[in-house]
Design an enzyme around this catalytic site. Structure first.
Site, PDB file in Angstrom:
ATOM      1  N   CYS A 137       0.886  -1.159   0.000  1.00  0.00           N
ATOM      2  CA  CYS A 137       0.000   0.000   0.000  1.00  0.00           C
ATOM      3  C   CYS A 137       0.922   1.206   0.000  1.00  0.00           C
ATOM      4  O   CYS A 137       1.541   1.504   1.016  1.00  0.00           O
ATOM      5  CB  CYS A 137      -0.904   0.011   1.232  1.00  0.00           C
ATOM      6  SG  CYS A 137      -1.776   1.588   1.419  1.00  0.00           S
ATOM      7  N   SER A 141      -0.916   2.022   4.890  1.00  0.00           N
ATOM      8  CA  SER A 141      -0.544   0.648   5.222  1.00  0.00           C
ATOM      9  C   SER A 141      -1.769  -0.260   5.179  1.00  0.00           C
ATOM     10  O   SER A 141      -1.975  -1.078   6.059  1.00  0.00           O
ATOM     11  CB  SER A 141       0.125   0.590   6.590  1.00  0.00           C
ATOM     12  OG  SER A 141      -0.718   1.168   7.563  1.00  0.00           O
ATOM     13  N   CYS A 142      -2.620  -0.112   4.139  1.00  0.00           N
ATOM     14  CA  CYS A 142      -3.751  -1.010   3.949  1.00  0.00           C
ATOM     15  C   CYS A 142      -3.227  -2.444   3.938  1.00  0.00           C
ATOM     16  O   CYS A 142      -2.245  -2.746   3.256  1.00  0.00           O
ATOM     17  CB  CYS A 142      -4.463  -0.723   2.633  1.00  0.00           C
ATOM     18  SG  CYS A 142      -5.181   0.920   2.565  1.00  0.00           S
TER      19      CYS A 142
END
Lengths: 232, 95
Positions: A137, A141-142
């Site tokens: 990501c 911070s997916c």
């Protein structure tokens, strides 16, 4: 105290001087030679940490949430572990129908394992002889937390996020994963509502393994796509 | 809401730099890719970020770009790709 000690000094004579020297030596080591790892509280809180504390206090004060609910939510988050993803991958390896369901609709299939990703769309990618999938990501911070738990520090690092989109093969090599030129490297930038889980390639030599045995070799990193499981 | 693109369509990400919370990374703006899949309609994160309800819903696509189209200096094999999930209002037809 200090004065008394000083007054008594002559009575102690020579030996006291030695102790002094020792204490001084220890102090010296303490001050200059030893490196202590800082405790969490040793660095001042950042602006964002302060905001989080303030908002938490306000929410509790105004009766929107209780501290108990916050603790419970944190425990739930921390109870999500990569072993969940590993079980899902092991089943996909041994159950072609389940794998098909996973690839078609991750949310529907993972509900079998009690995974609830909220509004996120769980998207499953399969590594094959032709394709190595890698997830990142770049904006934040997916990460598929409902399946893999909290992301590792390297996943959130600027270095990983910036480099894996530009030079994925070099980054993978640094994880010990060498991808031959004839294999396509497919980077997935997870930015909005999709959350990715990689089904790594089932290693040769595991044909007669049970699902439980298989789950043991499926690591967190392999489900992000930066490593590949090995038959132990 | 009618669907503007289908799988396999060639699209270009609009080359715009509006301020605010945008989920379309800079490195793909202005670049050409192919619709890999259609991912349904979702609340618009550009609105949600500011406390709005995210409506109208926006259709989300997964767009596949050749790495060599994204980075002029990509030094891996030419078949390498990067897939990015992008909302419909960021895409234009490039057929």
């Amino acid at each position: 105290m200090t004065n008394e000690t000083e007054k008594q000094e002559p009575d102690h004579g020579h030996s006291h001087g030695d102790l002094d020297a020792d204490a001084h030596a220890l102090e010296h080591i303490h001050d200059h030679d030893r490196q202590f790892q800082p405790d969490l509280e040793d660095t001042p809180p950042t602006r964002y940490e302060l905001m989080v504390y303030a908002i938490r206090e306000l929410l509790i004060e105004k009766g929107h949430v209780t501290q108990e609910e916050i603790t419970k939510a944190r425990n739930t988050l921390e109870s999500w572990q990569p072993s969940r993803g590993a079980e899902i991958v092991a089943r996909a390896w041994t159950d072609p129908d389940f794998k098909k369901r996973l690839l078609t609709d991750g949310n529907e299939a993972m509900a079998d394992f009690g995974v609830d990703a909220g509004g996120a769309k769980l998207t499953v990618l399969e590594n094959t002889d032709e394709v190595q999938n890698v997830v990142v990501c770049t904006l934040c911070s997916c990460y598929p937390r409902a399946v893999l738990g909290l992301p590792p520090d390297w996943y959130r690092s600027k270095a990983y996020r910036a480099r894996v989109v530009v030079e994925p093969r070099k980054v993978l090599k640094e994880f010990g994963t060498e991808i031959p030129d004839e294999v396509t490297v497919r980077v997935h930038d997870s930015l909005a509502d999709l959350r990715y889980l990689v089904i790594p390639k089932r290693p040769a030599g595991t044909e007669d393994w049970s699902q439980e045995q298989l789950a043991e070799i499926v690591t967190r990193d392999s489900m992000v796509g930066v490593t590949n499981p090995k038959a132990l | 809401m009618s669907q503007l693109f289908g799988i396999g369509d060639i699209v270009r990400v609009i080359d715009a730099h509006p301020p605010g919370h945008r989920r379309t990374p800079y490195y793909c703006r202005g670049k050409k890719g192919k619709i890999e899949r259609v991912c349904g309609e979702h609340r618009n994160p550009e609105e949600l970020a500011y406390g709005f309800d995210g409506k109208p819903l926006r259709r989300l696509y997964r767009v596949r770009f050749n790495q060599s189209d994204i980075w002029g200096h990509y030094d891996g094999p030419t078949q390498d790709t990067i897939d990015i999930d992008i909302y419909e209002h960021w895409l234009r037809s490039a057929e």
